[in-house]
Design an enzyme around this catalytic site. Structure first.
Site, PDB file in Angstrom:
ATOM      1  N   LYS A  31       0.858  -1.190   0.000  1.00  9.85           N
ATOM      2  CA  LYS A  31       0.000   0.000   0.000  1.00  9.85           C
ATOM      3  C   LYS A  31       0.890   1.235   0.000  1.00  9.85           C
ATOM      4  O   LYS A  31       1.742   1.408   0.880  1.00  9.85           O
ATOM      5  CB  LYS A  31      -0.898   0.012   1.247  1.00  9.85           C
ATOM      6  CG  LYS A  31      -1.833   1.198   1.286  1.00  9.85           C
ATOM      7  CD  LYS A  31      -2.841   1.066   2.402  1.00  9.85           C
ATOM      8  CE  LYS A  31      -2.334   1.591   3.719  1.00  9.85           C
ATOM      9  NZ  LYS A  31      -2.132   3.055   3.766  1.00  9.85           N
ATOM     10  N   ASP A  58      -3.415   4.293  -1.750  1.00  6.51           N
ATOM     11  CA  ASP A  58      -4.299   4.780  -0.681  1.00  6.51           C
ATOM     12  C   ASP A  58      -4.154   6.291  -0.545  1.00  6.51           C
ATOM     13  O   ASP A  58      -3.424   6.786   0.311  1.00  6.51           O
ATOM     14  CB  ASP A  58      -3.930   4.053   0.626  1.00  6.51           C
ATOM     15  CG  ASP A  58      -4.618   4.646   1.845  1.00  6.51           C
ATOM     16  OD1 ASP A  58      -5.585   5.410   1.668  1.00  6.51           O
ATOM     17  OD2 ASP A  58      -4.194   4.323   2.968  1.00  6.51           O
ATOM     18  N   THR A 118     -10.017   3.853  11.223  1.00  4.95           N
ATOM     19  CA  THR A 118      -9.833   2.988  12.399  1.00  4.95           C
ATOM     20  C   THR A 118      -9.185   3.724  13.575  1.00  4.95           C
ATOM     21  O   THR A 118      -9.115   3.196  14.674  1.00  4.95           O
ATOM     22  CB  THR A 118      -8.976   1.748  12.040  1.00  4.95           C
ATOM     23  OG1 THR A 118      -7.850   2.188  11.301  1.00  4.95           O
ATOM     24  CG2 THR A 118      -9.762   0.757  11.225  1.00  4.95           C
TER      25      THR A 118
END
Ligand code: C5P
Length: 231
Positions: A31, A58, A118
């Protein structure tokens, strides 16, 4: 079988390529996020691809539909496989991302929607005007909405993936950051779970950064996470 994606959260192309080589064959998916992309630009995506690795870009797109559509087109040209948008960007923005990705046919990047980061808990949601709602309730509402507008998958906490995978269509991708191998530091992540728990609950891709990048031996740390995923 769920896949491990290592979050290449480093500042330079040199560090990125060194980490990818250090981790070795164990990991095939990386990522690239805001820190590295802002520093090094699209060339770093090409450089990691040239090492034979697959890319999840991302950049958490969140803009008017036309801008996101064009950004997705640019990302598609880089050959990335996964892309992330914020579900709070709205229906037209997610649909525009989906349509731009579809132009790449068989090589179309999959569009992932992030619901609630998160790192946020209930108090953080209150700060931004989502009052009296637990993150899990907000996540479910946003996940249903994003999947209904053309997102191929969701980025969610491993604590929420069980409920979401039970709720959404088969074939939906569930990408979970906030994964911490047993005994490792949580850092700024607030809704974490172990690799084994994430896989058991339906995650298709696990994103792990610091527990691997910050380890004394990143190759061994990656193997450790893969082993926990298999348990
Ligand atoms: O180091 P750590 O394992 O916490 O890295 C998690 C990665 O996943 C970071 O690159 C972070 O930006 C990203 N991410 C996240 N929560 C989301 C979406 C992406 O932590 N909801």
């Amino acid at each position: 079988m769920a896949e491990l994606i290592v979050a290449l959260d480093v500042q330079t192309r040199e560090d990125a390529l060194a980490k990818v080589k250090e981790i070795g064959e164990a990991v095939g998916f990386y990522k690239i996020g805001l820190e590295l992309f802002t520093a090094e630009g699209p060339d770093v995506v090409k450089a990691v691809r040239d090492l034979g690795k697959r890319i999840f870009l991302d950049l958490k797109f969140h803009d008017i539909p036309r801008t996101v559509e064009r950004a997705v087109r640019s990302a598609g040209k880089l050959g990335v496989e996964l892309l992330m948008v914020h579900s709070s960007g709205g229906r037209a923005m997610i649909a525009a991302a989906h349509e731009a990705a579809a132009e790449f046919g068989a090589a179309a990047p999959k569009i992932l929607a992030v619901t609630v980061l998160t790192s946020l808990d209930r108090a953080d949601l209150e700060d931004v005007g989502v009052c009296g709602r637990d993150p899990s309730v907000q996540v479910e509402a946003m996940a249903k909405f994003a999947a209904g507008c053309g997102a191929d998958g969701l980025v969610c906490s491993p604590r929420e993936v069980g409920a979401l995978s039970a709720m959404l269509a088969k074939g939906t991708l569930f990408v979970t950051p906030g994964v911490r191998p047993a005994g490792s530091a949580t850092g700024d992540q607030k809704r974490v779970a172990t690799p084994a728990d994430a896989v058991r609950d339906g995650a298709t891709h696990l994103v792990v950064g610091r527990p691997i990048l910050g380890a004394a031996d990143p190759h061994l740390a990656a193997l450790g996470v893969l082993k926990e995923m298999q348990n």
